[in-house]
Design a protein around this motif. Structure first.
Motif, PDB file in Angstrom:
ATOM      1  N   THR A  28      41.267 -60.020 -60.416  1.00  0.00           N
ATOM      2  CA  THR A  28      41.729 -61.274 -61.009  1.00  0.00           C
ATOM      3  C   THR A  28      41.144 -61.424 -62.403  1.00  0.00           C
ATOM      4  O   THR A  28      40.118 -60.840 -62.713  1.00  0.00           O
ATOM      5  CB  THR A  28      41.324 -62.480 -60.136  1.00  0.00           C
TER       6      THR A  28
ATOM      7  N   VAL B 261      30.628 -69.856 -59.336  1.00  0.00           N
ATOM      8  CA  VAL B 261      31.010 -69.141 -58.111  1.00  0.00           C
ATOM      9  C   VAL B 261      30.164 -69.667 -56.974  1.00  0.00           C
ATOM     10  O   VAL B 261      28.957 -69.870 -57.125  1.00  0.00           O
ATOM     11  CB  VAL B 261      30.761 -67.622 -58.281  1.00  0.00           C
TER      12      VAL B 261
ATOM     13  N   THR C 237      32.160 -69.502 -49.692  1.00  0.00           N
ATOM     14  CA  THR C 237      32.909 -70.460 -48.885  1.00  0.00           C
ATOM     15  C   THR C 237      32.279 -70.661 -47.511  1.00  0.00           C
ATOM     16  O   THR C 237      32.556 -71.648 -46.858  1.00  0.00           O
ATOM     17  CB  THR C 237      34.366 -69.987 -48.671  1.00  0.00           C
TER      18      THR C 237
ATOM     19  N   LEU D 226      32.808 -59.468 -57.235  1.00  0.00           N
ATOM     20  CA  LEU D 226      33.199 -60.849 -56.937  1.00  0.00           C
ATOM     21  C   LEU D 226      34.703 -60.951 -56.730  1.00  0.00           C
ATOM     22  O   LEU D 226      35.172 -61.755 -55.914  1.00  0.00           O
ATOM     23  CB  LEU D 226      32.741 -61.792 -58.053  1.00  0.00           C
ATOM     24  N   GLY D 227      35.473 -60.145 -57.457  1.00  0.00           N
ATOM     25  CA  GLY D 227      36.927 -60.111 -57.246  1.00  0.00           C
ATOM     26  C   GLY D 227      37.269 -59.703 -55.824  1.00  0.00           C
ATOM     27  O   GLY D 227      38.165 -60.271 -55.204  1.00  0.00           O
TER      28      GLY D 227
ATOM     29  N   LEU E  64      36.520 -62.651 -53.632  1.00  0.00           N
ATOM     30  CA  LEU E  64      37.559 -63.671 -53.816  1.00  0.00           C
ATOM     31  C   LEU E  64      38.822 -63.277 -53.056  1.00  0.00           C
ATOM     32  O   LEU E  64      39.444 -64.119 -52.391  1.00  0.00           O
ATOM     33  CB  LEU E  64      37.856 -63.859 -55.304  1.00  0.00           C
ATOM     34  N   ASP E  65      39.183 -61.999 -53.114  1.00  0.00           N
ATOM     35  CA  ASP E  65      40.370 -61.519 -52.394  1.00  0.00           C
ATOM     36  C   ASP E  65      40.248 -61.728 -50.890  1.00  0.00           C
ATOM     37  O   ASP E  65      41.248 -61.932 -50.208  1.00  0.00           O
ATOM     38  CB  ASP E  65      40.600 -60.029 -52.677  1.00  0.00           C
TER      39      ASP E  65
ATOM     40  N   ILE F 292      34.575 -66.411 -51.482  1.00  0.00           N
ATOM     41  CA  ILE F 292      34.005 -67.221 -52.561  1.00  0.00           C
ATOM     42  C   ILE F 292      35.089 -68.092 -53.178  1.00  0.00           C
ATOM     43  O   ILE F 292      36.279 -67.819 -53.027  1.00  0.00           O
ATOM     44  CB  ILE F 292      33.351 -66.365 -53.676  1.00  0.00           C
ATOM     45  N   LEU F 293      34.639 -69.127 -53.858  1.00  0.00           N
ATOM     46  CA  LEU F 293      35.511 -69.972 -54.676  1.00  0.00           C
ATOM     47  C   LEU F 293      35.041 -69.843 -56.115  1.00  0.00           C
ATOM     48  O   LEU F 293      33.838 -69.703 -56.369  1.00  0.00           O
ATOM     49  CB  LEU F 293      35.420 -71.430 -54.246  1.00  0.00           C
ATOM     50  N   VAL F 294      35.970 -69.920 -57.051  1.00  0.00           N
ATOM     51  CA  VAL F 294      35.641 -69.818 -58.470  1.00  0.00           C
ATOM     52  C   VAL F 294      36.158 -71.065 -59.167  1.00  0.00           C
ATOM     53  O   VAL F 294      37.310 -71.461 -58.976  1.00  0.00           O
ATOM     54  CB  VAL F 294      36.293 -68.568 -59.113  1.00  0.00           C
TER      55      VAL F 294
END
Length: 122
Positions: A29, A38, A41, A86-87, A90-91, A95-97
């Motif tokens: 991303t 960051v 979750t 981190l990508g 996230l996928d 995590i939330l950004v």
């Protein structure tokens, strides 16, 4: 060529950054900026998620919201590597950004000076 020792015993194992990312140089991303916040979750890690020890370590570092640049510093990893890892997180929904607040929406300098003056007056 002489035998040169590049690291001493205290340095521990040396892993090239591209080995941590599987050779990838870009995150999945483009939503990561230096000051993006960051946070984990708290979702369970899927058994199908192929996450390495560095992924799990980063998850521990973002148990509270932190800027990406701070996470990279704390992890002792290059920023590009941290963004790729981190990508992956996230996928997998781990995590939330949140993007940094644009400078245009920050308080006016005059307001900040009034607050400072008010604090000094106390």
């Amino acid at each position: 060529m002489s035998d040169v020792e590049w690291v001493d015993e205290e340095a521990g194992p040396v892993v090239r950054p591209y080995a941590l990312t599987g050779g990838r140089t870009r995150p999945s991303t483009t939503s990561f900026e230096l000051l993006s916040m960051v946070v984990a979750t708290g979702a369970a890690i899927s058994p199908r998620a192929h996450l390495g020890s560095e992924h799990r370590r980063l998850l521990g570092l973002v148990s509270k919201a932190r800027p990406i640049v701070e996470v990279a510093s704390e992890a002792g990893l290059p920023l590009g590597v941290v963004k790729v890892l981190l990508g992956d997180l996230l996928d997998h929904g781990l995590i939330l950004v949140r993007q940094p607040i644009p400078a245009a929406t920050s308080p006016a300098q005059s307001l900040l000076l009034e607050v400072i003056n008010g604090i000094r007056a106390l």
